[in-house]
Each structure stands twice: as C-alpha cells, then as structure tokens.
Design an enzyme around this catalytic site. Structure first.
Site, PDB file in Angstrom:
ATOM      1  N   THR A  47      -1.170  -2.106   2.608  1.00 30.67           N
ATOM      2  CA  THR A  47      -0.816  -0.724   2.943  1.00 30.67           C
ATOM      3  C   THR A  47      -0.904   0.175   1.720  1.00 30.67           C
ATOM      4  O   THR A  47      -1.403   1.309   1.793  1.00 30.67           O
ATOM      5  CB  THR A  47       0.609  -0.659   3.521  1.00 30.67           C
ATOM      6  N   GLU A  82      11.479  -0.134   6.144  1.00 31.98           N
ATOM      7  CA  GLU A  82      10.048  -0.020   5.868  1.00 31.98           C
ATOM      8  C   GLU A  82       9.777   0.311   4.403  1.00 31.98           C
ATOM      9  O   GLU A  82       8.766  -0.101   3.837  1.00 31.98           O
ATOM     10  CB  GLU A  82       9.437   1.074   6.741  1.00 31.98           C
TER      11      GLU A  82
END
Length: 293
Positions: free
Chosen positions: A168, A120
C-alpha cells in the site's frame, strides 16, 4: 466469546480515490474475541505469516486499545494481506464490531468506523476509512472526512487476485500530486456516474464510472499483466474494470450471467502473462456481522 465475519472490500473504484469503497460477498476474515486482562493476538489462514501478532502493530490490537477493551483476539484470515482487498480493514472491522459487542460498549456502526480506521493506521500510516467503512456498514460507501454516505446496492463482481504483492505504501508513492483540469473534470463525471449507478443498481453505470486516467494509470505498472487482464474482462462482458485498492487485485463489474465468463477470461489473461491467480465470483455484500454471542 464473540465471533464476527468481516468481508473483503475494494476501495477507490477507479474514480473515487480515497473516497469510494464497497463490501464483497467473499472472501472474508473471521474474528473471535474473548475478554482478557491484556490483549493477545493469534493469526492463522491466508498469508498469516506476514501478519504481526504484536497488538501494537496489528490492526485488531490497535482497535482493542482504542476501545479500551483488552481481549484474546483470534483472526482466521480469509483475505490475503497485500491483496488490494482490504485485508487489514477486515481484521480491524471485525475486531471493532466483536469488541463492541463483547464489552457492551453500545457504539453505533458509524462510530465504529472511526475506531477501525485508527487500526488501519497501523498498516498504512494514515487512518483511512475507505476500506473499513464498507467492511462495517456493507454495500457502497463514500467517505469524506467524518461524513459517510452508504448505499445498499446489488451489483455482481469478479475480484481477480494474482499471486503477487503490492505494498500500500508503494502504491501511494506513485500517485501523482496533481492532475490537469481536464482529468479532474473527467474524474468528477465518472465518480458521479458510478454513484448514480449504485443508487440504481445499474452495472452499466457503475462499470462506466470505474474509469480513471490519473491514479489507476500511475499504478498499472505495479500489476503485471493489468492491461491484458482488463481488456480480457471487458471483452468477456465486464462493464468496467479497475485496480482494487492499491492492487494487485483487479475488480470487474458485470452482469450476474457474465461472471463466469469474465472470471475465466481474466484468469486466462493472467496465465498468459505468466502470473498465477484466482478469481472470486461474488457480489456486493453485507458489513461485519456477529455470527454468535
């Protein structure tokens, strides 16, 4: 070759910023791995043109490096990138479970969460586990540092995905650095309510716990039509509505019999705002599962 189905996820859940997450029954990524001398990646499916195939920049490639498990990795994207539904986490989780199986590493699912979180970091810049934990373990998860609490719950959901994109990194930049004492107390109460609801399989409590006046409020301007879509979902029977992850997806908690009405109302509200969208009528789901060996 090992094939794994890895689910979409929703993180934050309003009151649980960077802590809470849950697995959705659908959509999902399908990740296939086969041992190789060096790692190569092939991506197809929803938004695949935006997913890097360089192993150093792809979440699945980073996972292969962390596991010292070179492989040809094929990813069929069912979870669109920049959707707020854990797209990069699904690929990382699927790769972690598949490579662990392919190379007989013998790691537990909880150990694989840490590995997938490193993947991630290739996308978000930080090794967050709020999406990869439910993607691997399933159900509802709360992650604090290296501690994970997991609950298997059965809650009906609608995930409404507009045809817009929220980065994000952009979404994190608008989050306030601090909150007032009153906001803090309210958030703790809502988080406790949501957690109790998960243990009880109670959509009323879970929906009430989605409330958040700090992080969600700071991000609403990033999602066109959010206020109208939230209100439409609540009017149609949703017990709670929140931005899913960084957005732009909007997650609604509801009773099973209300899912169709909630999905329709949210889609209509997006259309009224001039935004194309699709809705997934689903429920909390399982974690990444091996489909074949």
């Amino acid at each position: 070759m090992v094939t794994v189905r890895a689910p979409a996820t929703s993180a934050n859940l309003g009151s649980g910023f960077d802590v809470f997450g849950l697995a959705l029954g659908r959509p999902a990524d399908v990740v296939r791995v086969e041992r190789a001398e060096e790692t190569t990646i092939e991506v197809k499916g929803a938004g695949s043109q935006y997913v890097p195939e360089d192993p150093a920049e792809n979440t699945a490639g980073v996972v292969a490096r962390e596991l010292d498990a070179p492989a040809h990795i094929s990813i069929d994207k069912g979870v669109r990138p920049s959707s707020g539904l854990g797209s990069s986490a699904a690929s990382a989780a699927g790769a972690a479970v598949a490579l662990n199986e392919c190379y007989d590493r013998g790691l537990t699912k909880r150990e694989l969460v840490r590995i997938a979180a490193e993947g991630e970091a290739a996308v978000s810049g930080e090794a967050h586990a709020d999406n990869v934990a439910p993607a691997i373990l399933g159900g509802f998860t709360a992650v604090v540092d290296d501690e994970i609490t997991q609950v298997d719950a059965t809650i009906s959901l609608v995930a409404c995905l507009p045809e817009t994109v929220v980065s994000t990194r952009d979404a994190r930049q608008v989050v306030p650095e601090s909150v007032s004492r009153d906001d803090h107390v309210r958030t703790v109460g809502d988080a406790a309510t949501l957690t109790a609801g998960m243990f009880r399989d109670d959509p009323e409590l879970v929906g009430r716990g989605l409330r958040d006046g700090a992080v969600t409020a700071s991000r609403t301007s990033l999602v066109d039509g959010f206020g109208e879509v939230r209100d439409a979902g609540l009017t149609a029977g949703a017990t709670g509505v929140a931005i899913s992850g960084a957005g732009p997806s909007i997650l609604a908690v509801c009773r099973e019999d209300d899912r169709t009405a909630v999905a329709g109302a949210m889609l209509e509200a997006f259309a009224d705002a001039g935004v194309d969208a699709r809705a997934y009528q689903t429920e909390m789901g399982r974690g990444a599962t091996v489909a074949n060996r």
